[in-house]
Write an enzyme that holds these catalytic residues in place. Structure first.
Site, PDB file in Angstrom:
ATOM      1  N   GLY A 101       0.847  -1.180   0.000  1.00  0.00           N
ATOM      2  CA  GLY A 101       0.000   0.000   0.000  1.00  0.00           C
ATOM      3  C   GLY A 101       0.885   1.233   0.000  1.00  0.00           C
ATOM      4  CE1 TYR A 102       3.403   2.968  -3.945  1.00  0.00           C
ATOM      5  CE2 TYR A 102       1.474   1.561  -4.104  1.00  0.00           C
ATOM      6  CZ  TYR A 102       2.760   1.873  -4.486  1.00  0.00           C
ATOM      7  OH  TYR A 102       3.410   1.088  -5.405  1.00  0.00           O
ATOM      8  CG  LEU A 103       2.546   5.177   4.628  1.00  0.00           C
ATOM      9  CD1 LEU A 103       3.829   5.266   5.439  1.00  0.00           C
ATOM     10  CD2 LEU A 103       1.339   5.171   5.550  1.00  0.00           C
TER      11      LEU A 103
END
Length: 159
Positions: free
Chosen positions: A29-31
């Site tokens: 996932g991406y922050l």
């Protein structure tokens, strides 16, 4: 910390699996998925990894990359606060000639998309292309993992 020099290709058949030395399942996932400071959290088999990537150069082959291993527990906690959506894929490690291809077989919303990545030590380094490698898509933003969250492969009209 340094520069990542990488070429990306579509894959035309699954014969790479016959030569794979390893397969690992990946969840990420991406922050932050903005191109200038892409911050990715990944669980790669039994490892947690945080990666920061910057913008690519004009060819899309080279860009800033910083990566650090973290615990799986830390990665799971960070995945919980990531931007909506996750990328899930199976990665096959395939040695070919003097190089190693990482072949990503995407799952879920991106099922059917298979991309081979090749890291090089310089942009002009020569390499052999296996017969299962198809069109080069290096620098085409729609193939970036962070972009596949916004516009998954299942929504594409054609490649």
């Amino acid at each position: 910390m340094g520069q990542e020099i990488e070429r990306k290709f579509l894959v035309k058949n699954d014969s790479y699996k016959n030569h794979a030395e390893e397969m690992v399942e990946i969840r990420q996932g991406y922050l932050s998925s903005v191109p200038e400071r892409n911050v990715r959290i990944r669980i790669n088999g039994n490892k947690g990894i945080i990666t920061v990537k910057g913008l690519g150069n004009e060819t899309g082959v080279t860009r800033f990359e910083w990566e650090k291993e973290i615990s799986v527990e830390e990665a799971k906690a960070l995945l919980d606060i990531c931007e909506p959506g996750k990328i899930e894929k199976k990665r096959y490690i395939v040695k070919y000639g003097e190089h190693v291809y990482e072949v990503d077989e995407f799952l879920n919303e991106n099922l059917g998309l298979v991309i081979a990545e090749l890291e090089l030590s310089s942009e002009d380094e020569s390499f052999e292309k296996p017969d299962w490698v198809d069109k080069e898509v290096t620098g085409e933003v729609k193939y970036y993992n962070s972009e596949l969250l916004r516009n998954p492969y299942k929504n594409w009209k054609s490649i």
